[in-house]
Design a protein around this motif. Structure first.
Motif, PDB file in Angstrom:
ATOM      1  N   ILE A  65       0.983  -1.160  -0.130  1.00 38.06           N
ATOM      2  CA  ILE A  65      -0.066   0.084  -0.043  1.00 38.06           C
ATOM      3  C   ILE A  65       0.845   1.177  -0.091  1.00 38.06           C
ATOM      4  N   VAL A  66       0.741   2.212  -0.828  1.00 34.33           N
ATOM      5  CA  VAL A  66       1.460   3.221  -0.792  1.00 34.33           C
ATOM      6  C   VAL A  66       0.189   4.560  -0.633  1.00 34.33           C
ATOM      7  N   SER A  67       0.309   5.320   0.219  1.00 31.61           N
ATOM      8  CA  SER A  67      -0.656   6.198   0.645  1.00 31.61           C
ATOM      9  C   SER A  67      -0.131   7.712   1.060  1.00 31.61           C
ATOM     10  N   LEU A  68      -0.978   8.534   0.582  1.00 31.68           N
ATOM     11  CA  LEU A  68      -0.614  10.014   0.951  1.00 31.68           C
ATOM     12  C   LEU A  68      -0.885  10.378   2.542  1.00 31.68           C
ATOM     13  N   ASP A  69       0.016  10.753   3.235  1.00 29.85           N
ATOM     14  CA  ASP A  69      -0.040  11.271   4.378  1.00 29.85           C
ATOM     15  C   ASP A  69       0.239  12.718   4.590  1.00 29.85           C
ATOM     16  N   ARG A  70      -0.032  13.175   5.657  1.00 31.10           N
ATOM     17  CA  ARG A  70       0.161  14.575   5.811  1.00 31.10           C
ATOM     18  C   ARG A  70       1.558  14.971   5.959  1.00 31.10           C
ATOM     19  N   THR A  74       3.583   7.254   2.780  1.00 31.68           N
ATOM     20  CA  THR A  74       3.802   6.108   3.537  1.00 31.68           C
ATOM     21  C   THR A  74       3.571   4.855   2.721  1.00 31.68           C
ATOM     22  N   LEU A  75       4.629   4.232   3.035  1.00 30.74           N
ATOM     23  CA  LEU A  75       4.494   2.588   2.359  1.00 30.74           C
ATOM     24  C   LEU A  75       4.490   1.659   3.213  1.00 30.74           C
ATOM     25  N   ALA A  76       3.453   0.719   3.226  1.00 28.66           N
ATOM     26  CA  ALA A  76       3.209  -0.249   3.966  1.00 28.66           C
ATOM     27  C   ALA A  76       3.366  -1.876   3.041  1.00 28.66           C
ATOM     28  N   VAL A  77       4.073  -2.622   3.581  1.00 23.31           N
ATOM     29  CA  VAL A  77       4.253  -4.032   3.048  1.00 23.31           C
ATOM     30  C   VAL A  77       3.822  -4.916   3.930  1.00 23.31           C
ATOM     31  N   ALA A  78       3.047  -6.090   3.604  1.00 22.13           N
ATOM     32  CA  ALA A  78       2.505  -6.992   4.431  1.00 22.13           C
ATOM     33  C   ALA A  78       2.703  -8.507   3.702  1.00 22.13           C
TER      34      ALA A  78
END
Length: 281
Positions: A65-70, A74-78
């Motif tokens: 998941i690549v998300s836009l944060d303030r 942010t990159l999340a790998v599961a």
């Protein structure tokens, strides 16, 4: 006993549960990535892009998941086979086309999930790379992220455009992160109280059951996914003697604090955790 408030939602996505779909609408699909916007939120932080990896039986075994944060990206790998201590922080180099990226990233572990903030300086090289991997002490792990640049362009477009207006009835809104984290930890405490020989008064046991009963109606659609997270997390096994004090403190906080206060304590613990080099569990 520490748990990030985002764990339940991300893990449900990894396990194919309904949690993520309840409050997001797909905007576009690009090369295996799904760009989504959180329903009812017009700001840029409402957008993210997700890519799942499945085995031959069609089961989801990995998630990016690549998300836009303030503060940026942010990159999340599961990975379904991971089991990292919740809230622990680790230094894990990222390899781009086999070469270390300019900065060694600090990741936060949370069960089957690792997540990190991506500095803007690394983004151009990341988007230009054909092969992405994480370097653990016991070897490199490839991260499937094809068509990353095209998907990222769609993510930026999502962030700059108006919020989506779903044409179908939206499911009930996702419970707040704080209430979901509280309920998840509460289920773990309940399991420990019922199956382990821990010290607890009858009043404490009744207070745990009562608080769970209050939260249970809004958690019903996500109960199975949350219980699976509790089952798979090592942190919720019967506490050993050296972990008894930690368990008692978690029990006290669960009973006495509101969901928002409880989640704030969890976040502060995660932020204060020292970063250490890491070997895959």
């Amino acid at each position: 006993m520490r748990l990030s408030p985002v764990t339940a939602a991300m893990l449900a996505t990894l396990l194919g549960g309904p949690l993520a779909a309840a409050d997001r609408a797909a905007v576009e699909t690009v090369g295996g990535w799904t760009v989504e916007r959180r329903v009812g939120q017009p700001d840029a932080q409402a957008c993210r892009m997700t890519r799942t990896e499945k085995n031959t039986r069609g089961e989801i075994i990995g998630l990016v998941i690549v998300s836009l944060d303030r503060g940026g990206l942010t990159l999340a790998v599961a990975d379904r086979n991971w089991d990292f201590p919740a809230g622990e922080r680790f230094a894990v180099p990222m390899l781009l086309d086999g070469k270390p990226a300019g900065t060694t990233l600090i990741w936060t572990g949370d069960g089957q999930i690792l997540r990190t903030a991506l500095p803007e300086t690394i983004v151009p090289d990341l988007l230009g790379a054909r092969v992405l991997a994480l370097r653990f002490a016991d070897g490199d792990m490839a991260v499937a992220a094809p068509d990353l640049a095209a998907a990222f362009a769609a993510l930026r477009l999502c962030a700059s455009g108006p919020p989506s207006k779903p044409s179908v009835t939206v499911e009930p809104p996702l419970p707040s992160r704080a209430r979901m984290a509280t309920y998840t930890v509460g289920l773990a405490l309940q399991g420990v109280l019922r199956t382990c020989g821990v010290v607890a008064t009858e009043a404490q046991r009744e207070a745990v059951e009562a608080k769970l009963a209050v939260l249970r109606p809004e958690m019903a659609p996500y109960e199975a996914a949350i219980r699976m997270q509790v089952t798979k997390s090592r942190g919720f096994a019967c506490p050993t003697a050296d972990k008894e004090a930690e368990f008692q403190e978690a029990l006290r906080r669960f009973i006495t604090l509101s969901p928002d206060e409880f989640a704030a304590v969890i976040d502060r613990q995660a932020e204060a955790a020292p970063s250490t080099p890491m070997t895959k569990p």
